[in-house]
Write a protein that holds these residues in place. Structure first.
Motif, PDB file in Angstrom:
ATOM      1  N   HIS A 184      12.757  -9.542 -22.489  1.00  0.00           N
ATOM      2  CA  HIS A 184      13.476  -8.391 -22.520  1.00  0.00           C
ATOM      3  C   HIS A 184      15.220  -8.485 -21.921  1.00  0.00           C
ATOM      4  O   HIS A 184      15.722  -8.807 -22.042  1.00  0.00           O
ATOM      5  N   HIS A 185      14.678  -8.706 -20.523  1.00  0.00           N
ATOM      6  CA  HIS A 185      15.827  -9.020 -19.004  1.00  0.00           C
ATOM      7  C   HIS A 185      16.272  -9.719 -19.382  1.00  0.00           C
ATOM      8  O   HIS A 185      17.477 -10.660 -18.714  1.00  0.00           O
ATOM      9  N   LEU A 186      15.836 -10.958 -19.273  1.00  0.00           N
ATOM     10  CA  LEU A 186      16.295 -12.274 -19.378  1.00  0.00           C
ATOM     11  C   LEU A 186      16.332 -13.006 -20.224  1.00  0.00           C
ATOM     12  O   LEU A 186      17.774 -13.115 -20.396  1.00  0.00           O
ATOM     13  N   GLY A 187      16.364 -12.018 -21.446  1.00  0.00           N
ATOM     14  CA  GLY A 187      17.084 -11.904 -22.695  1.00  0.00           C
ATOM     15  C   GLY A 187      18.669 -11.526 -22.540  1.00  0.00           C
ATOM     16  O   GLY A 187      19.779 -12.271 -22.748  1.00  0.00           O
ATOM     17  N   VAL A 188      18.524 -10.277 -21.624  1.00  0.00           N
ATOM     18  CA  VAL A 188      19.878 -10.260 -21.551  1.00  0.00           C
ATOM     19  C   VAL A 188      20.543 -11.059 -20.695  1.00  0.00           C
ATOM     20  O   VAL A 188      21.946 -10.868 -20.685  1.00  0.00           O
ATOM     21  N   LEU A 189      20.444 -11.459 -19.417  1.00  0.00           N
ATOM     22  CA  LEU A 189      21.140 -12.428 -18.427  1.00  0.00           C
ATOM     23  C   LEU A 189      21.407 -13.306 -19.137  1.00  0.00           C
ATOM     24  O   LEU A 189      21.772 -13.804 -18.719  1.00  0.00           O
ATOM     25  N   ALA A 190      20.780 -13.888 -19.922  1.00  0.00           N
ATOM     26  CA  ALA A 190      21.470 -15.234 -20.713  1.00  0.00           C
ATOM     27  C   ALA A 190      21.973 -14.820 -21.793  1.00  0.00           C
ATOM     28  O   ALA A 190      22.736 -15.273 -21.576  1.00  0.00           O
ATOM     29  N   LEU A 198      25.103 -14.952 -19.576  1.00  0.00           N
ATOM     30  CA  LEU A 198      25.311 -16.457 -18.977  1.00  0.00           C
ATOM     31  C   LEU A 198      25.307 -17.329 -20.315  1.00  0.00           C
ATOM     32  O   LEU A 198      26.296 -18.639 -19.978  1.00  0.00           O
ATOM     33  N   LYS A 199      25.915 -16.933 -21.539  1.00  0.00           N
ATOM     34  CA  LYS A 199      26.042 -17.632 -23.021  1.00  0.00           C
ATOM     35  C   LYS A 199      24.982 -18.571 -22.956  1.00  0.00           C
ATOM     36  O   LYS A 199      25.244 -19.951 -23.512  1.00  0.00           O
ATOM     37  N   ARG A 200      24.407 -18.664 -22.390  1.00  0.00           N
ATOM     38  CA  ARG A 200      22.982 -19.291 -22.470  1.00  0.00           C
ATOM     39  C   ARG A 200      21.832 -18.778 -24.143  1.00  0.00           C
ATOM     40  O   ARG A 200      20.659 -18.322 -23.785  1.00  0.00           O
ATOM     41  N   TYR A 201      22.448 -18.891 -25.236  1.00  0.00           N
ATOM     42  CA  TYR A 201      21.967 -18.459 -25.946  1.00  0.00           C
ATOM     43  C   TYR A 201      20.375 -19.424 -26.299  1.00  0.00           C
ATOM     44  O   TYR A 201      20.103 -18.268 -27.509  1.00  0.00           O
ATOM     45  N   ASN A 202      20.362 -20.009 -25.953  1.00  0.00           N
ATOM     46  CA  ASN A 202      18.943 -21.414 -27.070  1.00  0.00           C
ATOM     47  C   ASN A 202      18.191 -20.095 -26.087  1.00  0.00           C
ATOM     48  O   ASN A 202      17.331 -19.523 -26.385  1.00  0.00           O
ATOM     49  N   ASP A 203      18.135 -19.614 -24.002  1.00  0.00           N
ATOM     50  CA  ASP A 203      17.203 -19.345 -23.720  1.00  0.00           C
ATOM     51  C   ASP A 203      17.269 -17.816 -23.768  1.00  0.00           C
ATOM     52  O   ASP A 203      15.925 -16.915 -24.604  1.00  0.00           O
ATOM     53  N   ALA A 204      18.394 -17.491 -24.468  1.00  0.00           N
ATOM     54  CA  ALA A 204      18.021 -16.022 -24.820  1.00  0.00           C
ATOM     55  C   ALA A 204      17.491 -15.289 -25.946  1.00  0.00           C
ATOM     56  O   ALA A 204      16.602 -14.554 -26.362  1.00  0.00           O
ATOM     57  N   ARG A 205      17.597 -16.316 -27.478  1.00  0.00           N
ATOM     58  CA  ARG A 205      16.927 -16.193 -28.331  1.00  0.00           C
ATOM     59  C   ARG A 205      15.665 -16.319 -27.535  1.00  0.00           C
ATOM     60  O   ARG A 205      14.403 -15.307 -28.325  1.00  0.00           O
ATOM     61  N   LEU A 254      17.825  -4.368 -30.195  1.00  0.00           N
ATOM     62  CA  LEU A 254      19.406  -3.883 -30.208  1.00  0.00           C
ATOM     63  C   LEU A 254      20.238  -5.084 -29.127  1.00  0.00           C
ATOM     64  O   LEU A 254      20.631  -5.197 -29.049  1.00  0.00           O
ATOM     65  N   GLU A 255      19.274  -5.480 -28.478  1.00  0.00           N
ATOM     66  CA  GLU A 255      19.530  -6.370 -28.009  1.00  0.00           C
ATOM     67  C   GLU A 255      19.863  -7.941 -28.261  1.00  0.00           C
ATOM     68  O   GLU A 255      20.655  -8.765 -28.093  1.00  0.00           O
ATOM     69  N   LYS A 256      18.936  -7.900 -29.563  1.00  0.00           N
ATOM     70  CA  LYS A 256      18.955  -9.243 -30.041  1.00  0.00           C
ATOM     71  C   LYS A 256      20.792  -9.129 -30.682  1.00  0.00           C
ATOM     72  O   LYS A 256      21.473 -10.092 -31.328  1.00  0.00           O
ATOM     73  N   ALA A 257      20.611  -7.958 -31.291  1.00  0.00           N
ATOM     74  CA  ALA A 257      21.807  -7.562 -32.215  1.00  0.00           C
ATOM     75  C   ALA A 257      23.067  -7.610 -31.480  1.00  0.00           C
ATOM     76  O   ALA A 257      24.050  -9.075 -32.032  1.00  0.00           O
ATOM     77  N   ARG A 258      22.865  -7.451 -29.873  1.00  0.00           N
ATOM     78  CA  ARG A 258      23.916  -7.865 -29.349  1.00  0.00           C
ATOM     79  C   ARG A 258      23.395  -9.281 -28.935  1.00  0.00           C
ATOM     80  O   ARG A 258      25.652 -10.370 -28.787  1.00  0.00           O
ATOM     81  N   HIS A 265      14.007 -15.769 -25.192  1.00  0.00           N
ATOM     82  CA  HIS A 265      12.867 -14.173 -24.384  1.00  0.00           C
ATOM     83  C   HIS A 265      13.738 -13.389 -25.384  1.00  0.00           C
ATOM     84  O   HIS A 265      12.125 -12.615 -25.925  1.00  0.00           O
ATOM     85  N   LEU A 266      14.228 -13.168 -25.787  1.00  0.00           N
ATOM     86  CA  LEU A 266      15.179 -12.050 -26.638  1.00  0.00           C
ATOM     87  C   LEU A 266      12.924 -12.094 -28.480  1.00  0.00           C
ATOM     88  O   LEU A 266      12.211 -10.647 -28.883  1.00  0.00           O
ATOM     89  N   ASP A 267      13.054 -13.231 -28.294  1.00  0.00           N
ATOM     90  CA  ASP A 267      12.070 -13.526 -29.431  1.00  0.00           C
ATOM     91  C   ASP A 267      10.494 -12.974 -29.064  1.00  0.00           C
ATOM     92  O   ASP A 267       9.794 -11.933 -29.711  1.00  0.00           O
ATOM     93  N   ALA A 268      10.307 -13.720 -28.038  1.00  0.00           N
ATOM     94  CA  ALA A 268       8.829 -13.034 -26.700  1.00  0.00           C
ATOM     95  C   ALA A 268       9.053 -11.726 -26.180  1.00  0.00           C
ATOM     96  O   ALA A 268       8.209 -10.691 -26.634  1.00  0.00           O
ATOM     97  N   ALA A 269      10.241 -11.211 -26.309  1.00  0.00           N
ATOM     98  CA  ALA A 269       9.773  -9.749 -25.925  1.00  0.00           C
ATOM     99  C   ALA A 269       9.486  -8.791 -26.960  1.00  0.00           C
ATOM    100  O   ALA A 269       8.504  -8.625 -26.790  1.00  0.00           O
ATOM    101  N   LEU A 270      10.396  -9.497 -27.691  1.00  0.00           N
ATOM    102  CA  LEU A 270      10.156  -8.184 -29.347  1.00  0.00           C
ATOM    103  C   LEU A 270       8.090  -8.385 -29.770  1.00  0.00           C
ATOM    104  O   LEU A 270       8.049  -7.770 -30.629  1.00  0.00           O
ATOM    105  N   GLU A 271       7.930  -9.969 -29.689  1.00  0.00           N
ATOM    106  CA  GLU A 271       6.658 -10.117 -29.805  1.00  0.00           C
ATOM    107  C   GLU A 271       5.725  -8.953 -29.045  1.00  0.00           C
ATOM    108  O   GLU A 271       5.011  -8.605 -29.842  1.00  0.00           O
TER     109      GLU A 271
END
Length: 403
Positions: free
Chosen positions: A118-124, A127-134, A158-162, A136-142
């Protein structure tokens, strides 16, 4: 735990108590992240940036990497998002990378904050590392859904929406809308005030296609610091909330409660716009509002109460929408689209003293409209206000037509 609960429940008194503990000599070094987060939530972003840079520059020395490090990253990533600080976000991302599947801390879920992904997704996202963000956030939600952590899953949505708003590809706006609708429903049901407020602010922009792209651009740029509401920084602050909202939610059920909130929001927003005011933020079952003058604020308060009374009269049985309103005028600090300072807290405390259907006004605000025939006040009332010493004078503003 106390600090995180205070932030989620928007309990300023509880937040102050937690912050005082975190600044005591001898507090664990990894507590500093909570202090930084609390500082940012209070609106002092400059001080939060300074403190965060100080901690990161020391490479989190003396922090136990098996326990404290991820908890610090959890809170620091939230501050990085508020600041839009890519340099610090990059350092934190590298530190937290080995801990994606690990929860930050044991204990209350609101203080746990979720798994490292979750936190790695926020940070990514910062950093506009959108592939990484997606990823991490998908993994966190699972992880959060499989574990049955409803609150954490809501925060991740909420973070996925952001993330979608920041990336801003053709399908992202619609994806953000779907996620925010889910967050609003879950946060309303669970009483997650801070989460609900954040979601409603995004939903308000997404409801207007013309402003959706602006919302996306603001997420990409990170927080900005607007100018003061008036030249001298003096505004009239008005707080509202629905009386007995928790009991109403339980009595009405989720769907009826959401319908009630929608009617309440529509009525109040309309009257605020007519009076020339600004919705600073929604608090789930109420609003923080700002007006350039006391006259505009009191007019909005009166018309809101009248419009809600008219709404109630249109039903076979009285609708339970009864709002409490508190009003005060003073100099405030405006930062990142929000207002801060003792006068804001003072207005909030006055609202806490009001009953459903009442408009309580501070002595100063009443003095500013003294002699105006359109405003009628009851006799002075003495009240103690939490966080303010001594006794304080308030007045009940009449809003019903005289009999």
């Amino acid at each position: 735990s106390e600090l995180m609960l205070a932030c989620e429940l928007q309990d300023t008194e509880r937040l102050d108590e937690a912050m005082s503990y975190l600044t005591e000599p001898g507090a664990f070094r990894w507590f500093w992240a909570a202090r930084i987060y609390g500082t940012a939530i209070r609106g002092d972003l400059a001080d939060a940036r300074r403190l965060l840079a100080e901690v990161v520059s020391g490479n989190f020395q003396s922090v136990n990497t098996d326990f404290g490090i991820l908890w610090m990253v959890q809170l620091s990533s939230e501050v990085c998002r508020m600041l839009g600080d890519t340099a610090i976000a990059a350092v934190l991302y590298d530190m937290a990378s080995p801990f994606g599947a690990r929860l930050s801390t044991p204990g209350y879920l609101v203080s746990t904050g979720g798994c490292g992904h979750h936190h790695l997704g926020v940070l990514a996202t910062v950093l506009k590392r959108y592939n990484d963000a997606r990823y991490h956030l998908d993994a966190a939600l699972e992880i959060h859904e499989k574990a049955g952590f409803g609150y954490l899953a809501t925060r991740t949505r909420l973070e996925k929406a952001r993330f979608h708003l920041a990336r801003s590809e053709p399908a992202d706006i619609e994806a953000a809308r779907r996620l925010i609708a889910q967050v609003v429903e879950a946060a309303t049901r669970g009483g997650f005030k801070q989460t609900l407020e954040s979601a409603l602010e995004i939903q308000e922009h997404l409801a207007d296609p013309a402003s959706a792209s602006q919302t996306a651009a603001e997420v990409q740029k990170g927080p900005v610091t607007p100018g003061p509401a008036t030249v001298d920084g003096t505004v009239t602050i008005l707080f509202t909330d629905i009386e007995g909202s928790t009991a109403l939610n339980e009595a009405l059920g989720d769907q009826q409660w959401l319908d009630l909130l929608a009617a309440h929001d529509r009525i109040v927003r309309q009257e605020v716009a007519k009076a020339g005011g600004t919705v600073v933020k929604s608090r789930g079952d109420g609003f923080m509002l700002a007006f350039p003058s006391a006259r505009q604020a009191l007019s909005a308060a009166i018309e809101s109460q009248r419009a809600l009374a008219s709404h109630n009269a249109g039903f076979p049985e009285p609708s339970p929408i009864r709002i409490r309103i508190g009003v005060h005028t003073g100099e405030v600090v405006r930062q990142s689209g929000d207002f801060f300072g003792r006068h804001v807290s003072y207005a909030s405390r006055i609202a806490d003293r009001a009953r459903g259907g009442e408009i309580l006004v501070s002595e100063l605000t009443k003095a500013l409209v003294q002699g105006s025939p359109e405003f009628r006040f009851g006799p002075p009332q003495q009240a103690e206000l939490k966080g303010f010493s001594g006794s304080h004078t308030t007045f009940n503003l009449a809003w019903s037509d005289p009999q």
